[in-house]
Design a protein around this motif. Sequence first.
Motif, PDB file in Angstrom:
ATOM      1  N   PRO A  57       0.815  -1.226   0.000  1.00  0.00           N
ATOM      2  CA  PRO A  57       0.000   0.000   0.000  1.00  0.00           C
ATOM      3  C   PRO A  57       0.845   1.272   0.000  1.00  0.00           C
ATOM      4  CG  PRO A  57       0.076  -0.915   2.204  1.00  0.00           C
ATOM      5  CD  PRO A  57       0.872  -1.858   1.326  1.00  0.00           C
ATOM      6  N   ALA A  58       0.776   2.025  -1.079  1.00  0.00           N
ATOM      7  CA  ALA A  58       1.441   3.324  -1.124  1.00  0.00           C
ATOM      8  C   ALA A  58       0.816   4.262  -0.088  1.00  0.00           C
ATOM      9  CB  ALA A  58       1.325   3.922  -2.518  1.00  0.00           C
ATOM     10  N   LEU A  59       1.611   5.212   0.390  1.00  0.00           N
ATOM     11  CA  LEU A  59       1.116   6.192   1.353  1.00  0.00           C
ATOM     12  C   LEU A  59       0.761   7.504   0.666  1.00  0.00           C
ATOM     13  CD1 LEU A  59       3.528   5.788   4.414  1.00  0.00           C
ATOM     14  CD2 LEU A  59       1.171   4.979   4.202  1.00  0.00           C
ATOM     15  N   TRP A  60      -0.185   8.208   1.234  1.00  0.00           N
ATOM     16  CA  TRP A  60      -0.575   9.530   0.744  1.00  0.00           C
ATOM     17  C   TRP A  60      -0.643  10.469   1.939  1.00  0.00           C
ATOM     18  CZ3 TRP A  60      -6.178  11.344  -0.255  1.00  0.00           C
ATOM     19  CH2 TRP A  60      -6.159  12.647  -0.793  1.00  0.00           C
ATOM     20  N   ASN A  61       0.246  11.466   1.925  1.00  0.00           N
ATOM     21  CA  ASN A  61       0.308  12.479   2.984  1.00  0.00           C
ATOM     22  C   ASN A  61       0.309  11.862   4.394  1.00  0.00           C
ATOM     23  OD1 ASN A  61       0.456  14.691   1.259  1.00  0.00           O
ATOM     24  ND2 ASN A  61      -1.772  14.847   1.088  1.00  0.00           N
ATOM     25  N   ILE A  93      12.303  10.571   4.437  1.00  0.00           N
ATOM     26  CA  ILE A  93      11.489   9.378   4.177  1.00  0.00           C
ATOM     27  C   ILE A  93      12.394   8.168   4.418  1.00  0.00           C
ATOM     28  CG2 ILE A  93      10.164   8.063   2.486  1.00  0.00           C
ATOM     29  CD1 ILE A  93      10.694  11.784   1.997  1.00  0.00           C
ATOM     30  N   PRO A  94      12.286   7.510   5.560  1.00  0.00           N
ATOM     31  CA  PRO A  94      13.187   6.401   5.879  1.00  0.00           C
ATOM     32  C   PRO A  94      13.023   5.209   4.941  1.00  0.00           C
ATOM     33  CG  PRO A  94      12.138   7.267   7.856  1.00  0.00           C
ATOM     34  CD  PRO A  94      11.412   7.869   6.689  1.00  0.00           C
ATOM     35  N   GLY A  98       9.991   2.780   3.090  1.00  0.00           N
ATOM     36  CA  GLY A  98      10.025   2.310   1.704  1.00  0.00           C
ATOM     37  C   GLY A  98       9.875   0.803   1.579  1.00  0.00           C
ATOM     38  N   TRP A  99      10.449   0.039   2.520  1.00  0.00           N
ATOM     39  CA  TRP A  99      10.315  -1.412   2.476  1.00  0.00           C
ATOM     40  C   TRP A  99       8.851  -1.836   2.559  1.00  0.00           C
ATOM     41  CZ3 TRP A  99      13.710  -5.327   1.608  1.00  0.00           C
ATOM     42  CH2 TRP A  99      15.073  -5.019   1.637  1.00  0.00           C
ATOM     43  N   TRP A 100       8.062  -1.107   3.324  1.00  0.00           N
ATOM     44  CA  TRP A 100       6.660  -1.494   3.544  1.00  0.00           C
ATOM     45  C   TRP A 100       5.692  -0.873   2.541  1.00  0.00           C
ATOM     46  CZ3 TRP A 100       5.409  -5.275   6.828  1.00  0.00           C
ATOM     47  CH2 TRP A 100       6.316  -5.610   7.821  1.00  0.00           C
ATOM     48  N   HIS A 101       6.066   0.291   1.957  1.00  0.00           N
ATOM     49  CA  HIS A 101       5.101   1.029   1.131  1.00  0.00           C
ATOM     50  C   HIS A 101       5.595   1.372  -0.276  1.00  0.00           C
ATOM     51  CE1 HIS A 101       2.394   1.458   4.537  1.00  0.00           C
ATOM     52  NE2 HIS A 101       3.439   1.805   5.277  1.00  0.00           N
ATOM     53  N   ALA A 114       6.036  12.300  -5.614  1.00  0.00           N
ATOM     54  CA  ALA A 114       6.019  10.891  -5.232  1.00  0.00           C
ATOM     55  C   ALA A 114       7.456  10.486  -4.934  1.00  0.00           C
ATOM     56  CB  ALA A 114       5.440  10.035  -6.348  1.00  0.00           C
ATOM     57  N   VAL A 115       7.715  10.114  -3.693  1.00  0.00           N
ATOM     58  CA  VAL A 115       9.041   9.623  -3.301  1.00  0.00           C
ATOM     59  C   VAL A 115       8.975   8.101  -3.339  1.00  0.00           C
ATOM     60  CG1 VAL A 115      10.826   9.629  -1.539  1.00  0.00           C
ATOM     61  CG2 VAL A 115       9.366  11.644  -1.839  1.00  0.00           C
ATOM     62  N   THR A 116       9.825   7.484  -4.155  1.00  0.00           N
ATOM     63  CA  THR A 116       9.710   6.056  -4.419  1.00  0.00           C
ATOM     64  C   THR A 116      10.982   5.317  -4.019  1.00  0.00           C
ATOM     65  OG1 THR A 116      10.572   6.206  -6.696  1.00  0.00           O
ATOM     66  CG2 THR A 116       8.214   6.603  -6.376  1.00  0.00           C
ATOM     67  N   PHE A 117      10.791   4.076  -3.552  1.00  0.00           N
ATOM     68  CA  PHE A 117      11.920   3.225  -3.173  1.00  0.00           C
ATOM     69  C   PHE A 117      11.619   1.804  -3.614  1.00  0.00           C
ATOM     70  CE2 PHE A 117      13.793   0.280   0.029  1.00  0.00           C
ATOM     71  CZ  PHE A 117      15.131   0.490  -0.277  1.00  0.00           C
ATOM     72  N   CYS A 118      12.505   1.222  -4.420  1.00  0.00           N
ATOM     73  CA  CYS A 118      12.349  -0.165  -4.842  1.00  0.00           C
ATOM     74  C   CYS A 118      13.349  -1.021  -4.081  1.00  0.00           C
ATOM     75  CB  CYS A 118      12.568  -0.294  -6.349  1.00  0.00           C
ATOM     76  SG  CYS A 118      12.446  -2.009  -6.927  1.00  0.00           S
ATOM     77  N   PRO A 119      12.888  -1.908  -3.193  1.00  0.00           N
ATOM     78  CA  PRO A 119      13.815  -2.739  -2.428  1.00  0.00           C
ATOM     79  C   PRO A 119      14.673  -3.664  -3.290  1.00  0.00           C
ATOM     80  CG  PRO A 119      11.656  -2.707  -1.375  1.00  0.00           C
ATOM     81  CD  PRO A 119      11.491  -2.056  -2.723  1.00  0.00           C
ATOM     82  N   LEU A 120      14.131  -4.137  -4.414  1.00  0.00           N
ATOM     83  CA  LEU A 120      14.879  -5.073  -5.243  1.00  0.00           C
ATOM     84  C   LEU A 120      16.061  -4.423  -5.949  1.00  0.00           C
ATOM     85  CD1 LEU A 120      12.059  -7.256  -6.840  1.00  0.00           C
ATOM     86  CD2 LEU A 120      13.747  -7.961  -5.153  1.00  0.00           C
ATOM     87  N   THR A 121      15.861  -3.219  -6.468  1.00  0.00           N
ATOM     88  CA  THR A 121      16.936  -2.535  -7.188  1.00  0.00           C
ATOM     89  C   THR A 121      17.661  -1.523  -6.310  1.00  0.00           C
ATOM     90  OG1 THR A 121      15.292  -0.965  -8.057  1.00  0.00           O
ATOM     91  CG2 THR A 121      15.895  -2.819  -9.467  1.00  0.00           C
ATOM     92  N   GLY A 122      17.124  -1.263  -5.121  1.00  0.00           N
ATOM     93  CA  GLY A 122      17.755  -0.318  -4.206  1.00  0.00           C
ATOM     94  C   GLY A 122      17.717   1.113  -4.689  1.00  0.00           C
TER      95      GLY A 122
END
Length: 207
Positions: A57-61, A93-94, A98-101, A114-122
């Motif tokens: 689930p992505a976060l919003w505000n 944004i820790p 990012g791991w959870w959202h 939109a601040v994005t983090f992909c755990p697979l590609t880092g």
Amino acid sequence: MRYRRIRSTGVAMAAVSALTFACGESESPSDIEVPEFSCVIPAGEIFDGGPGKDGIPALWNPDLVAADGPGLEYLQDDDRVIGLFWNGQAIAIPHNIGWWHEIVNLDLEGLQVAVTFCPLTGSSLAFDRSAIGGSTFGVSGLLYRNNLIMYDRNQPESLWPQMARGARCGALSGTSLDMVPVIEMTWAGWRSLHPDTRVISGDNGLN
């Protein structure tokens, strides 16, 4: 939701390796729901990431608190954060968020990001959401070359691979996203540079 700490070593990296292997061994690309129009990514290069659309689930505000505010028990000095500085305000944004959202949509004064983090590609990237009219991004549950694929909530059939920095499927295919500068460092380092920073509280529900 209360977050437990995830580190990019040991068990966490084993989980990433397992997921990467699973993505490469998906039963059949034909089992994946891929838009049948305006898609420049070959269907055989899109794989199921596991949890399905919005399964992550992505976060919003989400609630932002001061560096010494409540709900930060999940965050330690050596944890990495994605730092954003906008209009005189520092925001962290820790990676643990990012791991959870994977996606945090923020509406700031004069900027919808939109601040994005992909755990697979880092990969940690931030985008101006003006290209989608200020709509928010969600997690599609699909992967392109093991990278997060976002979707526009106003056009759920659209696919926006994070590292492609733009739409590759759907009516807006070929549309680029303007990037917003961010920097990665430890929470302690960011806090020392920006003692007045705001950071995502661990007491957030799922927005």
